[in-house]
Design a protein around this motif. Structure first.
Motif, mmCIF file in Angstrom:
data_model
loop_
_atom_site.group_PDB
_atom_site.id
_atom_site.type_symbol
_atom_site.label_atom_id
_atom_site.label_comp_id
_atom_site.label_asym_id
_atom_site.label_seq_id
_atom_site.Cartn_x
_atom_site.Cartn_y
_atom_site.Cartn_z
ATOM 1 N N ARG A 149 28.488 -12.792 27.416
ATOM 2 C CA ARG A 149 29.730 -12.621 28.160
ATOM 3 C C ARG A 149 30.376 -11.290 27.804
ATOM 4 O O ARG A 149 30.657 -11.021 26.643
ATOM 5 C CB ARG A 149 30.652 -13.780 27.772
ATOM 6 N N GLY A 192 31.395 -8.033 35.565
ATOM 7 C CA GLY A 192 31.238 -8.548 34.214
ATOM 8 C C GLY A 192 29.922 -9.287 34.060
ATOM 9 O O GLY A 192 29.272 -9.621 35.038
ATOM 10 N N ALA A 206 32.156 -13.170 32.847
ATOM 11 C CA ALA A 206 33.393 -12.465 32.471
ATOM 12 C C ALA A 206 33.903 -11.656 33.665
ATOM 13 O O ALA A 206 33.172 -11.405 34.611
ATOM 14 C CB ALA A 206 33.129 -11.544 31.284
ATOM 15 N N SER A 207 35.163 -11.252 33.565
ATOM 16 C CA SER A 207 35.766 -10.565 34.706
ATOM 17 C C SER A 207 35.244 -9.137 34.824
ATOM 18 O O SER A 207 34.738 -8.555 33.860
ATOM 19 C CB SER A 207 37.282 -10.556 34.559
ATOM 20 N N GLY A 214 35.455 -4.983 35.503
ATOM 21 C CA GLY A 214 36.354 -3.931 35.029
ATOM 22 C C GLY A 214 37.276 -3.488 36.151
ATOM 23 O O GLY A 214 37.202 -3.991 37.270
ATOM 24 N N ARG A 237 33.138 -8.236 29.574
ATOM 25 C CA ARG A 237 33.917 -7.715 30.684
ATOM 26 C C ARG A 237 33.236 -6.461 31.217
ATOM 27 O O ARG A 237 32.660 -5.680 30.467
ATOM 28 C CB ARG A 237 35.318 -7.373 30.165
#
Lengths: 109, 310
Positions: free
Chosen positions: B122, B190, B194-195, B197, B124
């Motif tokens: 994980r 991500g 994960a989100s 950028g 970002r």
């Protein structure tokens, strides 16, 4: 194809970026940002590191330093001198332009 | 795509040593670095130099490239041979995937795999940066602009390929040169859920035919007839939001700046618009015009060089 219109937030002269956000935007470590502040390249608002806030100009400055360090193996101090000189050249160019002189015609380096 | 001669780009023979390559790169980098150079096309040239150096400074990549080199000419239509890269193991090199995005299709067809994502832990996505050049008028009225970005993506085989993607971005009224528009989640995707950028768009104005821009202020040169400047007058002047009437005080000289408050780029506070006065002489191209100049010379007793003591 119909696409969404994206609305972003504008970052300008108001200090809004935290040190983590600035570091991430430069692809760098927080520690490196602290070094930039220590040598006086960046002047954040706010007293403690966790409350520091940076402006758009700080982000462009930090990214320029990162490029100069990477592409010329420059030390932080050397990069700082380069930036100072470049800013002076930029200022002189702007003055020439205001005086009606076409900089790009006469000056080449 | 075209075959690229990386040696030629650095101005080198194929037989040079690693030190020669480094020296040539350093010299050219100083000359064309976009932060340092004002040469036209410096940025494009610097990317090309960086790409050539990325390949030639790495012994593995250089050796693989040299095997190809004998078979191709610069500019020749190129497709990677089926046995490309056999027996070589490319490492990631010195550039980040974000920088490699800037490299040519030729580079990514040969070395594009190096950015293969190692694991799916994980993380970002990285922030990305791009420039957007807009007309000054957008700062007055707001606009929606379309930008096209190249970004690496994983294809079905898990290889990294460059895809173009298009974004429609709202340009808010009051934006200024050098400001950033930050688009949350529009940077690199991500990993592992994960989100993404953020994408930072650095805003610049196209050079304007009439107005010079400084921060949120604008200025331009307003030509005047000698009698308008001497006697005072009300004249028409263009502004980004329409034509206005401007009062010229009597006795105005060339170079005098008149400020139209709040007529610059909108905002809190709005910028100002400066008119730089420039007195233009009517040509003395008719008998009547000459007569008028003679009459002034005779009657005005005017010495513009008085301050010079002559």
């Amino acid at each position: 194809m119909e696409q969404d219109i994206l609305t972003g937030s504008v970052i300008g002269d108001e200090a809004v970026l935290s040190i983590e956000e600035l570091a991430r935007a430069c692809g760098a470590e927080v520690q490196w940002i602290i070094e930039l502040v220590t040598v006086g390249l960046l002047e954040p608002q706010g007293a403690e590191t966790t409350r520091w806030r940076f402006r758009a100009a700080d982000l462009s400055c930090a990214r320029r330093v990162a490029r100069l360090q990477r592409d010329f193996d420059a030390s932080l101090d050397a990069a700082a001198v380069m930036l100072d000189l470049l800013d002076q050249i930029e200022e002189l160019r702007a003055r020439l332009k205001r005086a009606g002189l076409d900089v790009d015609e006469g000056l080449r380096w | 795509m075209e075959f690229k001669d990386y040696y030629k780009i650095l101005g080198l023979e194929r037989t040079v040593t690693a030190d020669d390559i480094k020296r040539a790169y350093r010299t050219l980098a100083r000359k064309f670095h976009p932060d340092v150079s004002k040469e036209a096309g410096a940025e494009a040239r610097f990317k090309e130099i960086g790409e050539a150096y990325e390949v030639l400074q790495d012994p593995e990549k250089r050796a693989a490239y040299d095997q190809l080199g004998a078979r191709w000419q610069p500019g020749q239509e190129f497709t990677p041979p089926p046995d490309w890269g056999a027996g070589f193991e490319f490492t990631r090199g010195t550039v980040s995937p974000e920088e490699a995005v800037e490299f040519s299709d030729f580079f990514s067809s040969l070395f594009g795999n190096f950015a293969r994502q190692a694991d799916a832990h994980r993380a970002r996505g990285e922030d990305r940066h791009a420039k957007i050049v807009i007309p000054l008028e957008d700062a007055f009225h707001g606009a929606t602009r379309t930008i096209t970005l190249r970004a690496p993506q994983l294809d079905a085989q898990g290889r990294v390929v460059l895809r173009e993607h298009t974004l429609n971005v709202r340009i808010p009224k009051g934006i200024r040169d050098g400001q950033l528009i930050r688009l949350a989640g529009q940077g690199a995707p991500g990993a592992g859920g994960a989100s993404g950028g953020d994408l930072y768009l650095e805003v610049h104005f196209d050079p304007h035919a009439l107005y010079r821009v400084e921060g949120h202020d604008l200025s331009f040169t307003l030509p005047l007839a000698p009698w308008e400047a001497a006697l005072g007058a009300t004249v028409k002047a263009p502004t980004p939001t329409g034509v206005v009437e401007v009062k010229i005080p009597p006795g105005s000289q060339s170079g005098r700046r008149l400020r139209l408050k709040g007529r610059g780029i909108p905002g809190e506070p709005a910028g100002d618009l400066y008119l730089v006065l420039n007195v233009m002489l009517p040509p003395a191209d008719t008998e009547r015009a000459k007569e008028l100049y003679h009459a002034m010379a005779r009657d005005l007793a005017f010495n513009p060089r008085q301050a010079l003591g002559v």
